[in-house]
Design an enzyme around this catalytic site. Structure first.
Site, PDB file in Angstrom:
ATOM      1  N   HIS A  82       0.846  -1.198   0.000  1.00 59.24           N
ATOM      2  CA  HIS A  82       0.000   0.000   0.000  1.00 59.24           C
ATOM      3  C   HIS A  82       0.874   1.239   0.000  1.00 59.24           C
ATOM      4  CE1 HIS A  82      -3.492   2.515   0.825  1.00 59.24           C
ATOM      5  NE2 HIS A  82      -2.695   3.190   1.626  1.00 59.24           N
ATOM      6  N   ASP A 161     -15.055   2.277   7.453  1.00 54.65           N
ATOM      7  CA  ASP A 161     -14.001   3.223   7.099  1.00 54.65           C
ATOM      8  C   ASP A 161     -14.477   4.168   5.996  1.00 54.65           C
ATOM      9  OD1 ASP A 161     -11.249   4.300   6.857  1.00 54.65           O
ATOM     10  OD2 ASP A 161     -11.463   3.431   4.865  1.00 54.65           O
ATOM     11  N   ARG A 168     -14.743  12.405   8.024  1.00 50.90           N
ATOM     12  CA  ARG A 168     -13.505  13.086   8.451  1.00 50.90           C
ATOM     13  C   ARG A 168     -13.088  14.139   7.439  1.00 50.90           C
ATOM     14  NH1 ARG A 168      -9.747   8.413   8.417  1.00 50.90           N
ATOM     15  NH2 ARG A 168      -8.137   9.957   8.813  1.00 50.90           N
ATOM     16  N   SER A 183      -7.510   3.498   9.373  1.00 49.65           N
ATOM     17  CA  SER A 183      -8.245   3.531   8.111  1.00 49.65           C
ATOM     18  C   SER A 183      -7.517   2.692   7.047  1.00 49.65           C
ATOM     19  CB  SER A 183      -8.369   4.999   7.676  1.00 49.65           C
ATOM     20  OG  SER A 183      -8.754   5.105   6.342  1.00 49.65           O
ATOM     21  N   LYS A 187      -8.513  -1.589   5.615  1.00 49.16           N
ATOM     22  CA  LYS A 187      -8.777  -2.039   4.247  1.00 49.16           C
ATOM     23  C   LYS A 187      -7.823  -3.161   3.845  1.00 49.16           C
ATOM     24  CE  LYS A 187      -8.821   2.305   3.388  1.00 49.16           C
ATOM     25  NZ  LYS A 187      -9.025   3.714   3.168  1.00 49.16           N
TER      26      LYS A 187
END
Ligand code: URA
Length: 438
Positions: A82, A161, A168, A183, A187
């Site tokens: 990621h 999320d 947010r 968050s 995922k």
């Protein structure tokens, strides 16, 4: 249990119990807790923080709030990767085929771009026919048959999320380290990863601008990984200037193909080797140095580019565009951004370059806007280069001349020219976690 009491508890700096965190996340996902209470809790967390246990519990609660992907039918350790997002960041398009070519399965769910940063799914959709919306079975079959799939995130992955992130975004509560870390990790965990390599970007084009903040975010995500049984390594990498030279969807595929063919820019190739090596390291028994050598070899011997062609064909795309990238159409309007004076490029603000690329049509102003796959920027020079007045610093590609003009103005503010060559910034600032004995 009442949400108002939990908000007050957090506002007073106390830790929430696991059952209280579950109550908040479950209630918010099911619309039992209203937006105003969730926003108040997010703000309280921004000020009071969360400890490691609370952050890990929040991550798991969000990961379990919707569908989870079961990758157990695919043999071996499934390592996900990621990136926290940057400009010109096409690393997934390179790293995933390298790792898959070396026998480690890659089942990757990626996102679309928003704002000044690009998204892997938009980039892949520049390839005619490539399908990013795969049913769960198709996605898993693709990984079983070819060792790789890169598809869009399914609708119901970590819905808590999704809701909380949108809230947010609208309540100035994005930049809290425990909230960002939970968050992202929720995922990855919902997507079935056994182990995770994180590319935490740091600099003017990134979410986090300083090394201290990047270390704090990386450390928090590595701790969540440890607490939830997923070995996690984070590389803190530079995003003060764009990565590579091409920014824009098809343009980034073209540059990824160059790196996969053993060519392409050195910064991009070096970072991809490092990320691939860390993924291979988490998946296997080899030392990190052996993993680096294997990754470099896959770029040289054609295995990685062949794997990208296999992936494209398996997902319905026309792989002849990968074998011959000159087939990608050129944008209708072209222009150049030229050096306004002699000197060194002392700074090329990555966020500004990303915004210029968005104005050319390569990115989205909001989540529903359309993008132009052929639009974007090809840099001719980056930070540290010595230029003469009138030298082309960037070639610009857009649907029309207006886009070119708008981007030129933004680039004018993003590129600083001065008399002194700036010091070189490292590509990789730090590595956190994953210190298995070599
Ligand atoms: N990316 C995410 O997925 N979540 C955040 O909170 C910030 C960046």
């Amino acid at each position: 249990m009442r949400m108002v009491d939990l908000i007050a508890k957090k506002r007073h700096g106390q830790s929430l119990a696991d059952s209280e965190i579950d109550f908040f996340i479950e209630g918010y996902t099911k619309d039992v807790i209203p937006d105003y209470q969730a926003a108040a809790m997010a703000m309280a967390i921004c000020f009071a923080g969360m400890d490691a246990r609370e952050t890990a519990r929040m991550t798991l609660a969000m990961a379990r709030s919707g569908d989870t992907v079961d990758l157990s039918s695919i043999p071996g350790v499934k390592v996900d990767k990621h990136s926290t997002g940057g400009v010109g960041d096409k690393t997934t398009l390179i790293v995933a085929p390298i790792v898959a070519a070396l026998g480690v399965a890659v089942a990757k769910m990626s996102g679309r771009g928003l704002g000044h940063t690009g998204g892997t799914i938009d980039k892949l959709e520049s390839i005619p026919g490539y399908r990013t919306a795969l049913a769960r079975d198709e996605f898993l079959n693709c990984v079983r048959q070819t060792g790789i799939s890169i598809a869009g995130q399914s609708g119901n992955l970590a819905p808590a999320d999704k809701k909380l992130y949108a809230l947010r975004d609208a309540t100035a509560t994005v930049d809290s380290i425990p909230l960002i870390a939970s968050s992202i990790m929720s995922k990855k965990i919902a997507a079935g990863a056994d182990a995770i390599v994180l590319d935490v970007k740091m600099g003017s084009g990134a979410f986090v601008k300083t090394l201290d903040d990047a270390r704090a975010l990386a450390g928090e995500m590595v701790s969540i990984g440890q607490a939830t049984g997923r070995e996690t390594v984070a590389l803190i990498t530079d995003m003060d200037t764009p990565l590579g030279y091409n920014i824009g969807n098809a343009l980034e595929i073209i540059e990824a193909v160059a790196v996969l063919s053993g060519e392409g820019p050195g910064d991009l190739a070096a970072l991809c080797v490092e990320l691939s090596a860390n993924m291979l390291y988490l998946a296997g028994e080899d030392s990190i140095n052996v993993c680096r050598d294997r990754a470099r070899r896959a770029l040289k011997d054609g295995a990685a580019i062949e794997k990208l062609c296999e992936l494209v064909e398996a997902q319905g795309g026309d792989a002849s565009y990968i074998r011959d990238p000159s087939k990608f159409p050129t944008a209708a309007a072209t222009g150049a951004f030229k050096a306004p004076e002699d000197g060194y490029i002392t700074h090329m603000d990555a966020e500004g370059v990303g915004r210029a690329s968005m104005l050319l049509g390569a990115g989205r102003a909001d989540k529903d806007s359309a993008i132009d796959h052929s639009a974007g920027i090809v840099l001719k020079h980056k930070t540290g280069a010595c230029v003469k007045r009138g030298d082309t610093i960037a070639l610009l590609y857009a649907a029309d001349a207006q886009g070119i003009e708008a981007a030129r103005a933004v680039l004018g503010a993003a590129v600083t020219i001065g008399n002194e060559k700036p010091p070189e910034r490292p590509l990789i600032h730090d590595r956190i976690g994953g210190n298995r004995e070599e």
